[in-house]
Design a protein around this motif. Structure first.
Motif, PDB file in Angstrom:
ATOM      1  N   SER A  13       0.799  -1.228   0.000  1.00 15.94           N
ATOM      2  CA  SER A  13       0.000   0.000   0.000  1.00 15.94           C
ATOM      3  C   SER A  13       0.835   1.284   0.000  1.00 15.94           C
ATOM      4  O   SER A  13       0.552   2.203  -0.770  1.00 15.94           O
ATOM      5  N   PRO A  14       1.905   1.405   0.832  1.00 12.32           N
ATOM      6  CA  PRO A  14       2.650   2.674   0.857  1.00 12.32           C
ATOM      7  C   PRO A  14       3.369   2.985  -0.457  1.00 12.32           C
ATOM      8  O   PRO A  14       3.703   4.143  -0.716  1.00 12.32           O
ATOM      9  N   ASN A  15       3.604   1.964  -1.274  1.00 15.19           N
ATOM     10  CA  ASN A  15       4.375   2.156  -2.507  1.00 15.19           C
ATOM     11  C   ASN A  15       3.515   2.448  -3.731  1.00 15.19           C
ATOM     12  O   ASN A  15       4.038   2.904  -4.759  1.00 15.19           O
ATOM     13  N   LEU A  16       2.216   2.172  -3.660  1.00  9.58           N
ATOM     14  CA  LEU A  16       1.399   2.182  -4.871  1.00  9.58           C
ATOM     15  C   LEU A  16       1.190   3.579  -5.456  1.00  9.58           C
ATOM     16  O   LEU A  16       1.316   3.776  -6.666  1.00  9.58           O
ATOM     17  N   LYS A  17       0.859   4.543  -4.621  1.00  9.65           N
ATOM     18  CA  LYS A  17       0.637   5.896  -5.135  1.00  9.65           C
ATOM     19  C   LYS A  17       1.911   6.490  -5.749  1.00  9.65           C
ATOM     20  O   LYS A  17       1.869   6.992  -6.894  1.00  9.65           O
ATOM     21  N   PRO A  18       3.067   6.443  -5.069  1.00  7.23           N
ATOM     22  CA  PRO A  18       4.285   6.948  -5.708  1.00  7.23           C
ATOM     23  C   PRO A  18       4.643   6.190  -6.983  1.00  7.23           C
ATOM     24  O   PRO A  18       5.139   6.788  -7.950  1.00  7.23           O
ATOM     25  N   LEU A  19       4.378   4.884  -6.994  1.00 11.47           N
ATOM     26  CA  LEU A  19       4.678   4.091  -8.189  1.00 11.47           C
ATOM     27  C   LEU A  19       3.823   4.540  -9.368  1.00 11.47           C
ATOM     28  O   LEU A  19       4.323   4.681 -10.496  1.00 11.47           O
ATOM     29  N   CYS A  20       2.541   4.774  -9.128  1.00  6.59           N
ATOM     30  CA  CYS A  20       1.658   5.242 -10.204  1.00  6.59           C
ATOM     31  C   CYS A  20       2.136   6.583 -10.756  1.00  6.59           C
ATOM     32  O   CYS A  20       2.128   6.806 -11.977  1.00  6.59           O
ATOM     33  N   ALA A  93       6.117  -4.101  -7.503  1.00  2.00           N
ATOM     34  CA  ALA A  93       5.398  -2.979  -6.902  1.00  2.00           C
ATOM     35  C   ALA A  93       6.167  -2.341  -5.749  1.00  2.00           C
ATOM     36  O   ALA A  93       5.692  -1.372  -5.163  1.00  2.00           O
ATOM     37  N   ASP A  94       7.333  -2.862  -5.406  1.00  2.00           N
ATOM     38  CA  ASP A  94       8.065  -2.341  -4.246  1.00  2.00           C
ATOM     39  C   ASP A  94       8.894  -1.099  -4.562  1.00  2.00           C
ATOM     40  O   ASP A  94       9.614  -0.599  -3.703  1.00  2.00           O
ATOM     41  N   ARG A  95       8.848  -0.630  -5.803  1.00  2.00           N
ATOM     42  CA  ARG A  95       9.543   0.573  -6.282  1.00  2.00           C
ATOM     43  C   ARG A  95      11.058   0.399  -6.352  1.00  2.00           C
ATOM     44  O   ARG A  95      11.786   1.380  -6.534  1.00  2.00           O
ATOM     45  N   GLN A  96      11.545  -0.836  -6.227  1.00  2.00           N
ATOM     46  CA  GLN A  96      12.974  -1.043  -6.430  1.00  2.00           C
ATOM     47  C   GLN A  96      13.291  -1.027  -7.927  1.00  2.00           C
ATOM     48  O   GLN A  96      14.386  -0.630  -8.321  1.00  2.00           O
ATOM     49  N   ARG A 198      14.727  -0.484  -1.121  1.00  2.00           N
ATOM     50  CA  ARG A 198      13.333  -0.409  -0.679  1.00  2.00           C
ATOM     51  C   ARG A 198      13.200   0.700   0.372  1.00  2.00           C
ATOM     52  O   ARG A 198      13.980   0.760   1.321  1.00  2.00           O
ATOM     53  N   THR A 199      12.173   1.517   0.199  1.00  2.00           N
ATOM     54  CA  THR A 199      11.944   2.635   1.122  1.00  2.00           C
ATOM     55  C   THR A 199      10.689   2.455   1.967  1.00  2.00           C
ATOM     56  O   THR A 199      10.507   3.168   2.951  1.00  2.00           O
ATOM     57  N   ALA A 200       9.820   1.532   1.590  1.00  2.00           N
ATOM     58  CA  ALA A 200       8.582   1.305   2.341  1.00  2.00           C
ATOM     59  C   ALA A 200       8.152  -0.141   2.166  1.00  2.00           C
ATOM     60  O   ALA A 200       8.505  -0.806   1.188  1.00  2.00           O
ATOM     61  N   GLY A 201       7.380  -0.642   3.124  1.00  2.00           N
ATOM     62  CA  GLY A 201       6.924  -2.022   3.045  1.00  2.00           C
ATOM     63  C   GLY A 201       8.015  -3.001   3.450  1.00  2.00           C
ATOM     64  O   GLY A 201       9.139  -2.621   3.789  1.00  2.00           O
ATOM     65  N   GLU A 202       7.680  -4.270   3.397  1.00  2.00           N
ATOM     66  CA  GLU A 202       8.606  -5.323   3.793  1.00  2.00           C
ATOM     67  C   GLU A 202       8.820  -6.299   2.649  1.00  2.00           C
ATOM     68  O   GLU A 202       7.893  -6.595   1.880  1.00  2.00           O
ATOM     69  N   SER A 203      10.050  -6.813   2.553  1.00  2.00           N
ATOM     70  CA  SER A 203      10.366  -7.780   1.510  1.00  2.00           C
ATOM     71  C   SER A 203       9.615  -9.080   1.752  1.00  2.00           C
ATOM     72  O   SER A 203       9.442  -9.515   2.897  1.00  2.00           O
TER      73      SER A 203
END
Length: 321
Positions: A13-20, A93-96, A198-203
């Motif tokens: 969830s924390p990565n989705l908006k910046p990814l879009c 989706a993790d923005r890596q 990775r800046t947010a979420g967990e692997s």
């Protein structure tokens, strides 16, 4: 539709908006009509709500939600099934993965390649738990599959639609997409891509993934080389074991008949018969596999070859055009 971007996700969830936002910025630099297909692999956070709000300013977003967690391979297959673009791009989706690399992959596809794989040449992960196992796995996979890539684990890839629809995946074989594509004769290239920490979420991955890779690699090797001729896979060890067992039985028979050597207390006799029986079983496994292969191809009209293109030959597609 020119491009479909497929993104499986699980609790990101924390990565989705910046990814879009990053995808929109990257795709605005090229004149392509595109869609972004998110596959929710049974998330328990509010990721789908985040994407629903993103759709207000980015209508290209589409979401497919699973009833439960089926795994990344199933999510990837769903994305490929729903994709409508002439070129299909996959990324995490993790923005890596950096969406800014997408135009470079698309440009490489337009040079005439069927698949372009990303290479995280400056990978931003821990060495012992992620980078070292990945390096060893990449070398092993390249050696066994004969597909020379630096980075099998990079999800950032681009492929033509006809190839994406032809790739068959199950289990946890998403990491072997290049090997499967090579099995149908895909022309591949590799492009260096940016990789970010990775800046947010967990692997979702750990060291145990390495062992699963080895098991999946055995499956891929068998499917690529022997799926249409299982008797060759089982028959060679069967002939070897059966031949050794038969030779030992012949030796013991000569020893008993001509030299009077007693055989009642010889473990070698039992061993020889075991080898002969095991060898025959291997050959029978191969024959059963051959029958199942014939049934598989003939009942479903599966092709045993794949044509890249034709010259001077009309097909159904050319007649329609």
């Amino acid at each position: 539709m020119d491009v479909s971007i497929v993104i499986p996700f699980l609790n990101e969830s924390p990565n989705l908006k910046p990814l879009c936002d990053e995808i929109k910025t990257a795709m605005d630099t090229i004149d392509k009509q595109y869609e972004v297909i998110f596959i929710d692999d049974g998330s328990t956070d509010d990721g789908c709500d985040v994407l629903a709000s993103c759709r207000e300013t980015m209508p290209q977003i589409k979401v497919v939600s699973f009833r439960r967690n089926f795994g990344q391979t199933a999510a990837m297959v769903a994305g490929l099934d729903y994709a409508q673009g002439d070129i299909v791009v996959t990324l995490d989706a993790d923005r890596q993965n950096d969406p800014a690399d997408i135009p470079a992959l698309i440009a490489k596809i337009e040079e005439g390649y069927d698949m372009v794989c990303g290479w995280r040449f400056d990978r931003q992960d821990t060495y012992l738990s992620r980078k070292l196992p990945s390096m060893l796995a990449n070398r092993l996979i390249s050696k066994i599959t004969d597909v020379r890539l630096h980075d099998y684990g990079c999800t950032l890839k681009a492929m033509r639609k006809e190839l994406a629809k032809r790739v068959t995946l199950y289990g946890e074989m998403h990491r072997f997409i290049p090997a499967v594509a090579s099995g149908v004769g895909a022309k591949m290239a590799e492009v260096k891509v940016n990789h970010r920490a990775r800046t947010a979420g967990e692997s979702k991955y750990g060291i145990s993934r390495t062992f699963r890779v080895v098991l999946d690699l055995i499956t891929v090797k068998f499917l690529l080389r022997y799926h249409a001729r299982p008797l060759h896979f089982f028959g060679m060890p069967g002939l070897a074991l059966g031949g050794i067992g038969g030779a030992l039985i012949a030796y013991l028979t000569v020893a008993r008949l001509f030299f009077g050597v007693p055989l009642g207390d010889r473990p070698l006799l039992i061993f020889a018969f075991m080898l002969l029986i095991i060898g025959l079983q291997f050959i029978l496994f191969g024959l059963i596999g051959e029958m199942q292969t014939r049934t598989y191809y003939e009942s479903q009209n599966k092709p045993i070859y794949h044509v890249r293109n034709t010259i001077g030959i009309e097909t159904d597609d050319t007649k329609k055009g």
